[in-house]
Design a protein around this motif. Structure first.
Motif, PDB file in Angstrom:
ATOM      1  N   ALA A 438      47.245  28.880   0.964  1.00 22.53           N
ATOM      2  CA  ALA A 438      47.815  30.178   0.575  1.00 22.53           C
ATOM      3  C   ALA A 438      48.689  30.501   1.688  1.00 22.53           C
ATOM      4  O   ALA A 438      49.664  31.119   1.533  1.00 22.53           O
ATOM      5  CB  ALA A 438      46.886  31.070   0.163  1.00 22.53           C
ATOM      6  N   THR A 439      48.324  30.297   2.831  1.00 28.75           N
ATOM      7  CA  THR A 439      49.339  30.647   4.075  1.00 28.75           C
ATOM      8  C   THR A 439      50.535  30.030   4.157  1.00 28.75           C
ATOM      9  O   THR A 439      51.470  30.684   4.316  1.00 28.75           O
ATOM     10  CB  THR A 439      48.500  30.254   5.449  1.00 28.75           C
ATOM     11  N   LYS A 440      50.518  28.775   3.534  1.00 30.41           N
ATOM     12  CA  LYS A 440      51.986  28.020   3.549  1.00 30.41           C
ATOM     13  C   LYS A 440      52.644  28.819   2.333  1.00 30.41           C
ATOM     14  O   LYS A 440      53.890  29.274   2.780  1.00 30.41           O
ATOM     15  CB  LYS A 440      51.484  26.483   2.729  1.00 30.41           C
ATOM     16  N   LYS A 441      52.157  29.356   1.301  1.00 27.37           N
ATOM     17  CA  LYS A 441      52.796  29.895   0.234  1.00 27.37           C
ATOM     18  C   LYS A 441      53.368  31.350   0.789  1.00 27.37           C
ATOM     19  O   LYS A 441      54.597  31.625   0.722  1.00 27.37           O
ATOM     20  CB  LYS A 441      52.062  30.061  -0.918  1.00 27.37           C
ATOM     21  N   LEU A 442      52.681  31.948   1.556  1.00 32.79           N
ATOM     22  CA  LEU A 442      53.021  33.109   2.049  1.00 32.79           C
ATOM     23  C   LEU A 442      53.938  33.159   3.249  1.00 32.79           C
ATOM     24  O   LEU A 442      54.818  33.939   3.572  1.00 32.79           O
ATOM     25  CB  LEU A 442      51.771  34.141   2.335  1.00 32.79           C
ATOM     26  N   GLU A 443      53.880  31.976   4.173  1.00 29.65           N
ATOM     27  CA  GLU A 443      54.778  31.697   5.135  1.00 29.65           C
ATOM     28  C   GLU A 443      56.495  31.618   4.556  1.00 29.65           C
ATOM     29  O   GLU A 443      57.228  31.924   5.001  1.00 29.65           O
ATOM     30  CB  GLU A 443      54.332  30.655   6.156  1.00 29.65           C
ATOM     31  N   ASN A 444      56.137  30.788   3.386  1.00 30.68           N
ATOM     32  CA  ASN A 444      57.436  30.333   2.764  1.00 30.68           C
ATOM     33  C   ASN A 444      58.191  31.708   2.210  1.00 30.68           C
ATOM     34  O   ASN A 444      59.402  31.501   2.177  1.00 30.68           O
ATOM     35  CB  ASN A 444      57.264  29.446   1.669  1.00 30.68           C
ATOM     36  N   ILE A 445      57.624  32.881   1.813  1.00 28.21           N
ATOM     37  CA  ILE A 445      58.178  33.805   1.320  1.00 28.21           C
ATOM     38  C   ILE A 445      58.377  34.880   2.384  1.00 28.21           C
ATOM     39  O   ILE A 445      58.292  36.152   2.171  1.00 28.21           O
ATOM     40  CB  ILE A 445      57.673  34.463   0.221  1.00 28.21           C
ATOM     41  N   ASN A 446      57.918  34.675   3.587  1.00 24.08           N
ATOM     42  CA  ASN A 446      58.103  35.596   4.823  1.00 24.08           C
ATOM     43  C   ASN A 446      56.860  36.821   4.939  1.00 24.08           C
ATOM     44  O   ASN A 446      57.307  37.741   5.269  1.00 24.08           O
ATOM     45  CB  ASN A 446      59.328  36.073   5.210  1.00 24.08           C
ATOM     46  N   LEU A 447      55.725  36.508   4.141  1.00 25.53           N
ATOM     47  CA  LEU A 447      54.805  37.422   4.204  1.00 25.53           C
ATOM     48  C   LEU A 447      54.001  37.358   5.325  1.00 25.53           C
ATOM     49  O   LEU A 447      53.146  38.363   5.484  1.00 25.53           O
ATOM     50  CB  LEU A 447      54.330  37.749   2.812  1.00 25.53           C
ATOM     51  N   LEU A 448      53.786  36.296   6.138  1.00 27.65           N
ATOM     52  CA  LEU A 448      52.940  35.664   7.031  1.00 27.65           C
ATOM     53  C   LEU A 448      53.399  34.938   8.040  1.00 27.65           C
ATOM     54  O   LEU A 448      54.242  34.291   7.672  1.00 27.65           O
ATOM     55  CB  LEU A 448      51.725  35.121   6.193  1.00 27.65           C
ATOM     56  N   LYS A 449      53.203  35.139   9.191  1.00 30.91           N
ATOM     57  CA  LYS A 449      53.161  34.188  10.186  1.00 30.91           C
ATOM     58  C   LYS A 449      52.433  33.946  11.246  1.00 30.91           C
ATOM     59  O   LYS A 449      51.518  34.709  11.503  1.00 30.91           O
ATOM     60  CB  LYS A 449      54.908  34.584  11.000  1.00 30.91           C
ATOM     61  N   GLU A 450      52.422  32.500  11.697  1.00 30.43           N
ATOM     62  CA  GLU A 450      51.291  32.212  12.576  1.00 30.43           C
ATOM     63  C   GLU A 450      51.457  32.777  13.933  1.00 30.43           C
ATOM     64  O   GLU A 450      52.741  32.704  14.217  1.00 30.43           O
ATOM     65  CB  GLU A 450      51.270  30.604  12.712  1.00 30.43           C
ATOM     66  N   VAL A 451      50.618  33.342  14.520  1.00 24.31           N
ATOM     67  CA  VAL A 451      50.906  33.884  15.957  1.00 24.31           C
ATOM     68  C   VAL A 451      50.605  32.960  17.247  1.00 24.31           C
ATOM     69  O   VAL A 451      51.124  33.335  18.187  1.00 24.31           O
ATOM     70  CB  VAL A 451      49.782  35.208  16.142  1.00 24.31           C
ATOM     71  N   LYS A 452      50.161  31.909  17.082  1.00 23.50           N
ATOM     72  CA  LYS A 452      49.725  30.959  18.217  1.00 23.50           C
ATOM     73  C   LYS A 452      51.004  30.168  18.431  1.00 23.50           C
ATOM     74  O   LYS A 452      51.743  29.538  17.557  1.00 23.50           O
ATOM     75  CB  LYS A 452      48.558  30.148  17.904  1.00 23.50           C
TER      76      LYS A 452
END
Ligand code: ZN
Length: 452
Positions: A438-452
């Motif tokens: 699900a992180t991949k999906k949310l990253e694609n629509i710019n709702l989530l980004k990885e912090v490290k």
């Protein structure tokens, strides 16, 4: 096939490390460690031969918050003898015989006067207890209850304590391993207990091995290694390092990790911090059974690091945890109680913990101010009122996958830039593989980004 990680210790390296532990234990064991003095200093200088770190002396009289660094204490000799000169209790035989920080004495006492200065353990009659009197000028002797019969109630005794107090310092060791990120974990231990192996030789030996191992690695996080006397050392460190502390995320107090008993872990004061989640995962990854000890106010330096102003979550992995084994704080906690192989097993757990910390996936929501509107992005039904987590029949609701909705909501709620996917999985029960997808999906629509 199981993945071999570059954090694993090979069998060859393991036997080298065990040899190193076996070489360190006997010379360190009998040193007269205390919260200051030559025993503490010599202990740190012995560890420095394994790998380098900075030695810092903090002068007596230095104010550290509500505390003051005490005078430095050193002992030449201490004994109780009868008036014929026959020694009954002698510090030379075991430095646990003298109450740590005892004042100087050279006097004759009746047994009645002497009595209140004697410490024994009637329930463990052949063990010498460990007692201290750091902040109250006092003196005393500790010995096996069985040896009480060597004293005659009608006789007088000569008490000699050749101890000095001077304006000296407490000795601490520090080393920073700088990773790519400024975010820092503390790795701390204490080095103030004389002649006891699990508490605390096992902790300080593991500390130096971990420092040596980490010094040769490239890490994402930074690690600050701290060693010194318990309590006053941690307080002194905290009072002198305000700048560093803003980057500290959490840490570990290395203590009691060399016994043959079960592994344990004392939770951080939060109980569900990144560190807690990583420790649980690490035991699981290594297939090692462990006891969970909830945070409590008894314990070690976590009391200082986690105090209201600092609130640094600190945890401890243990193998025969302090308080829990009968030999604790007695002469029974001797070199036969710990084994180099146990200390290396504990080292492996800590290396796995650091590996898992380094590899932990942490995301941050790009819409952290309230919930992002999911329905306009096609992630949530447009018909309201239908979503009842207890009453849903089937896997979909108005064509939406219920599991996916729950996964997305869990991620968006907990992705605060500090909680790892593993932690979110432990909190919510959503399997980590599903969270990761699900992180991949949310990253694609710019709702989530990885912090490290
Ligand atoms: Zn202790």
């Amino acid at each position: 096939m199981a993945m071999i990680s570059d954090w694993d210790i090979g069998i060859k390296a393991q036997s080298v490390l065990e040899k190193q532990v076996n070489m360190l234990l006997p010379p360190l064991f009998p040193l007269n460690r205390s919260i200051s003095g030559s025993g503490l200093r010599k202990t740190l200088n012995t560890l420095k031969k394994i790998t380098d770190f900075d030695i810092i002396e903090i002068p007596s009289g230095t104010k550290c918050f509500d505390w003051t660094i005490p005078e430095e204490w050193n002992v030449k000799e201490a004994y109780i003898e009868d008036l014929k000169g026959e020694k009954i209790i002698d510090f030379k035989k075991n430095n646990l015989h003298l109450v740590n920080y005892s004042t100087a004495q050279d006097n004759i006492y009746t047994f009645d006067q002497l009595k209140k200065h004697l410490h024994t353990l009637p329930n463990m009659p052949d063990a010498i207890p460990y007692r201290t009197s750091y902040y109250q000028k006092s003196w005393g002797f500790c010995f096996a209850y069985d040896d009480l019969k060597k004293f005659k109630k009608t006789q007088k005794y000569h008490v000699k304590i050749d101890a000095s107090f001077r304006n000296g310092s407490i000795t601490m060791g520090e080393k920073k391993i700088c990773g790519k990120s400024k975010k820092t974990f503390l790795i701390t231990t204490y080095a103030c207990h004389p002649s006891m192996a699990n508490d605390n030789l096992s902790g300080l030996i593991l500390w130096i091995l971990l420092l040596k191992t980490l010094s040769s690695r490239k890490t994402h996080y930074s690690y600050k290694f701290i060693i010194g006397p318990e309590t006053i050392g941690a307080i002194a460190f905290l009072s002198k390092n305000k700048k560093l502390l803003k980057d500290v995320i959490g840490g570990f107090v290395l203590a009691t990790l060399g016994g043959s008993g079960k592994f344990g872990y004392k939770q951080t004061y939060l109980g569900d911090h990144l560190i807690d989640s990583v420790i649980k995962k690490s035991f699981k990854d290594l297939n090692v059974d462990f006891i969970t000890y909830p945070f409590d106010l008894n314990g070690s330096d976590e009391r200082q690091y986690s105090s209201p102003f600092f609130r640094i979550p600190m945890a401890s992995v243990t193998k025969d945890k302090y308080y829990e084994y009968p030999a604790y704080h007695t002469s029974k906690d001797d070199l036969s109680f710990v084994k180099s192989s146990h200390i290396i097993s504990s080292l492996k757990i800590y290396l796995k913990i650091i590996e898992n910390l380094e590899n932990s996936k942490i995301y941050i929501s790009t819409q952290p101010k309230c919930e992002p509107m999911l329905s306009k992005r096609g992630l949530y039904p447009k018909i309201g009122g239908s979503f009842n987590p207890k009453g849903i029949k089937g896997n979909t609701i108005y064509g939406y996958d219920v599991k996916e909705i729950n996964t997305i909501r869990a991620l968006l709620f907990w992705s605060d830039g500090e909680s790892s996917l593993e932690q979110i999985s432990q909190k919510t029960g959503v399997p980590i593989t599903r969270l990761f997808e699900a992180t991949k999906k949310l990253e694609n629509i710019n709702l989530l980004k990885e912090v490290k």
